[in-house]
Design a protein around this motif. Structure first.
Motif, PDB file in Angstrom:
ATOM      1  N   PHE A 107       0.824  -1.201   0.000  1.00 39.70           N
ATOM      2  CA  PHE A 107       0.000   0.000   0.000  1.00 39.70           C
ATOM      3  C   PHE A 107       0.863   1.257   0.000  1.00 39.70           C
ATOM      4  CE2 PHE A 107      -2.188   3.406   2.323  1.00 39.70           C
ATOM      5  CZ  PHE A 107      -3.245   3.607   1.450  1.00 39.70           C
ATOM      6  N   GLY A 108       1.908   1.270   0.812  1.00 41.55           N
ATOM      7  CA  GLY A 108       2.789   2.429   0.861  1.00 41.55           C
ATOM      8  C   GLY A 108       3.492   2.685  -0.454  1.00 41.55           C
ATOM      9  N   LEU A 109       4.032   1.640  -1.072  1.00 34.11           N
ATOM     10  CA  LEU A 109       4.755   1.808  -2.331  1.00 34.11           C
ATOM     11  C   LEU A 109       3.827   2.181  -3.481  1.00 34.11           C
ATOM     12  CD1 LEU A 109       7.377  -1.068  -2.169  1.00 34.11           C
ATOM     13  CD2 LEU A 109       7.763   1.383  -1.931  1.00 34.11           C
ATOM     14  N   ILE A 110       2.656   1.569  -3.544  1.00 35.68           N
ATOM     15  CA  ILE A 110       1.743   1.906  -4.640  1.00 35.68           C
ATOM     16  C   ILE A 110       1.214   3.331  -4.482  1.00 35.68           C
ATOM     17  CG2 ILE A 110      -0.494   1.100  -3.783  1.00 35.68           C
ATOM     18  CD1 ILE A 110      -0.656  -0.285  -6.620  1.00 35.68           C
ATOM     19  N   THR A 111       1.052   3.783  -3.256  1.00 33.47           N
ATOM     20  CA  THR A 111       0.643   5.164  -3.025  1.00 33.47           C
ATOM     21  C   THR A 111       1.741   6.128  -3.466  1.00 33.47           C
ATOM     22  OG1 THR A 111      -0.704   4.458  -1.162  1.00 33.47           O
ATOM     23  CG2 THR A 111      -0.135   6.788  -1.276  1.00 33.47           C
ATOM     24  N   ILE A 112       2.968   5.820  -3.136  1.00 30.94           N
ATOM     25  CA  ILE A 112       4.090   6.676  -3.530  1.00 30.94           C
ATOM     26  C   ILE A 112       4.205   6.761  -5.050  1.00 30.94           C
ATOM     27  CG2 ILE A 112       6.611   6.831  -3.579  1.00 30.94           C
ATOM     28  CD1 ILE A 112       6.547   5.761  -0.683  1.00 30.94           C
ATOM     29  N   PHE A 113       4.133   5.611  -5.726  1.00 33.63           N
ATOM     30  CA  PHE A 113       4.325   5.607  -7.177  1.00 33.63           C
ATOM     31  C   PHE A 113       3.157   6.220  -7.939  1.00 33.63           C
ATOM     32  CE2 PHE A 113       7.457   2.115  -6.403  1.00 33.63           C
ATOM     33  CZ  PHE A 113       8.547   2.806  -6.888  1.00 33.63           C
ATOM     34  N   THR A 114       1.931   6.035  -7.476  1.00 32.61           N
ATOM     35  CA  THR A 114       0.793   6.528  -8.257  1.00 32.61           C
ATOM     36  C   THR A 114       0.361   7.935  -7.879  1.00 32.61           C
ATOM     37  OG1 THR A 114      -0.779   5.447  -6.765  1.00 32.61           O
ATOM     38  CG2 THR A 114      -0.106   4.235  -8.731  1.00 32.61           C
ATOM     39  N   ILE A 115       0.526   8.326  -6.624  1.00 34.61           N
ATOM     40  CA  ILE A 115       0.055   9.643  -6.196  1.00 34.61           C
ATOM     41  C   ILE A 115       1.208  10.636  -6.069  1.00 34.61           C
ATOM     42  CG2 ILE A 115      -1.073  10.910  -4.338  1.00 34.61           C
ATOM     43  CD1 ILE A 115      -2.782   8.417  -3.863  1.00 34.61           C
ATOM     44  N   ALA A 116       2.245  10.277  -5.331  1.00 40.42           N
ATOM     45  CA  ALA A 116       3.324  11.229  -5.068  1.00 40.42           C
ATOM     46  C   ALA A 116       4.194  11.471  -6.304  1.00 40.42           C
ATOM     47  CB  ALA A 116       4.181  10.749  -3.907  1.00 40.42           C
ATOM     48  N   ILE A 117       4.581  10.413  -6.988  1.00 38.51           N
ATOM     49  CA  ILE A 117       5.449  10.549  -8.153  1.00 38.51           C
ATOM     50  C   ILE A 117       4.626  10.789  -9.422  1.00 38.51           C
ATOM     51  CG2 ILE A 117       7.174   9.376  -9.583  1.00 38.51           C
ATOM     52  CD1 ILE A 117       8.129   7.962  -7.088  1.00 38.51           C
ATOM     53  N   ARG A 118       3.372  10.394  -9.409  1.00 33.22           N
ATOM     54  CA  ARG A 118       2.458  10.520 -10.560  1.00 33.22           C
ATOM     55  C   ARG A 118       3.014   9.837 -11.797  1.00 33.22           C
ATOM     56  NH1 ARG A 118       0.192  16.686 -10.012  1.00 33.22           N
ATOM     57  NH2 ARG A 118      -0.498  16.445  -7.874  1.00 33.22           N
ATOM     58  N   LEU A 119       3.308   8.551 -11.635  1.00 29.84           N
ATOM     59  CA  LEU A 119       3.824   7.750 -12.744  1.00 29.84           C
ATOM     60  C   LEU A 119       2.709   7.492 -13.746  1.00 29.84           C
ATOM     61  CD1 LEU A 119       6.215   6.027 -13.809  1.00 29.84           C
ATOM     62  CD2 LEU A 119       5.169   4.125 -12.636  1.00 29.84           C
ATOM     63  N   HIS A 120       2.961   7.813 -15.006  1.00 25.21           N
ATOM     64  CA  HIS A 120       1.980   7.613 -16.065  1.00 25.21           C
ATOM     65  C   HIS A 120       2.635   6.895 -17.238  1.00 25.21           C
ATOM     66  CE1 HIS A 120      -0.931  10.190 -14.114  1.00 25.21           C
ATOM     67  NE2 HIS A 120       0.017  11.095 -13.964  1.00 25.21           N
ATOM     68  N   ILE A 121       1.939   5.903 -17.786  1.00 21.63           N
ATOM     69  CA  ILE A 121       2.365   5.201 -18.989  1.00 21.63           C
ATOM     70  C   ILE A 121       1.168   5.208 -19.927  1.00 21.63           C
ATOM     71  CG2 ILE A 121       3.178   3.038 -19.971  1.00 21.63           C
ATOM     72  CD1 ILE A 121       4.331   2.358 -17.208  1.00 21.63           C
ATOM     73  N   TYR A 122       1.312   5.853 -21.059  1.00 20.00           N
ATOM     74  CA  TYR A 122       0.210   5.951 -22.017  1.00 20.00           C
ATOM     75  C   TYR A 122       0.463   5.017 -23.181  1.00 20.00           C
ATOM     76  CZ  TYR A 122      -1.243  10.059 -19.454  1.00 20.00           C
ATOM     77  OH  TYR A 122      -1.659  10.904 -18.458  1.00 20.00           O
ATOM     78  N   ALA A 123      -0.566   4.270 -23.582  1.00 19.72           N
ATOM     79  CA  ALA A 123      -0.475   3.360 -24.710  1.00 19.72           C
ATOM     80  C   ALA A 123      -1.425   3.827 -25.808  1.00 19.72           C
ATOM     81  CB  ALA A 123      -0.822   1.941 -24.279  1.00 19.72           C
ATOM     82  N   GLY A 124      -0.959   3.749 -27.010  1.00 23.86           N
ATOM     83  CA  GLY A 124      -1.857   4.051 -28.120  1.00 23.86           C
ATOM     84  C   GLY A 124      -1.653   5.317 -28.744  1.00 23.86           C
TER      85      GLY A 124
END
Length: 69
Positions: free
Chosen positions: A52-69
């Motif tokens: 939970f801590g790591l997924i929160t850091i990567f998705t909210i704090a760092i705002r990691l985005h990968i766009y396909a298409g």
């Protein structure tokens, strides 16, 4: 375009943090054991908190985005 960042992060962290696969905190006899493939309730709880801590850091704090298409 679909944002695949949270999905990729969640899958990778789920595989890496599966209790007993790579490591287990807390283990039965020690604090950390590697590759023992045994799971306890305490280990599931600790790995869930870490996940939970790591997924929160990567998705909210760092705002990691990968766009396909």
């Amino acid at each position: 375009m679909a944002d695949w960042g949270p999905v990729v992060v969640a899958v990778v962290l789920f595989v890496l943090l599966t209790p007993g696969l790579l490591f287990q905190i807390p283990a039965r006899g020690r604090v950390v054991e590697f590759g023992n493939m045994h799971t306890s309730g305490a280990s599931i709880l600790v790995h869930t908190i870490i996940y939970f801590g790591l997924i929160t850091i990567f998705t909210i704090a760092i705002r990691l985005h990968i766009y396909a298409g």
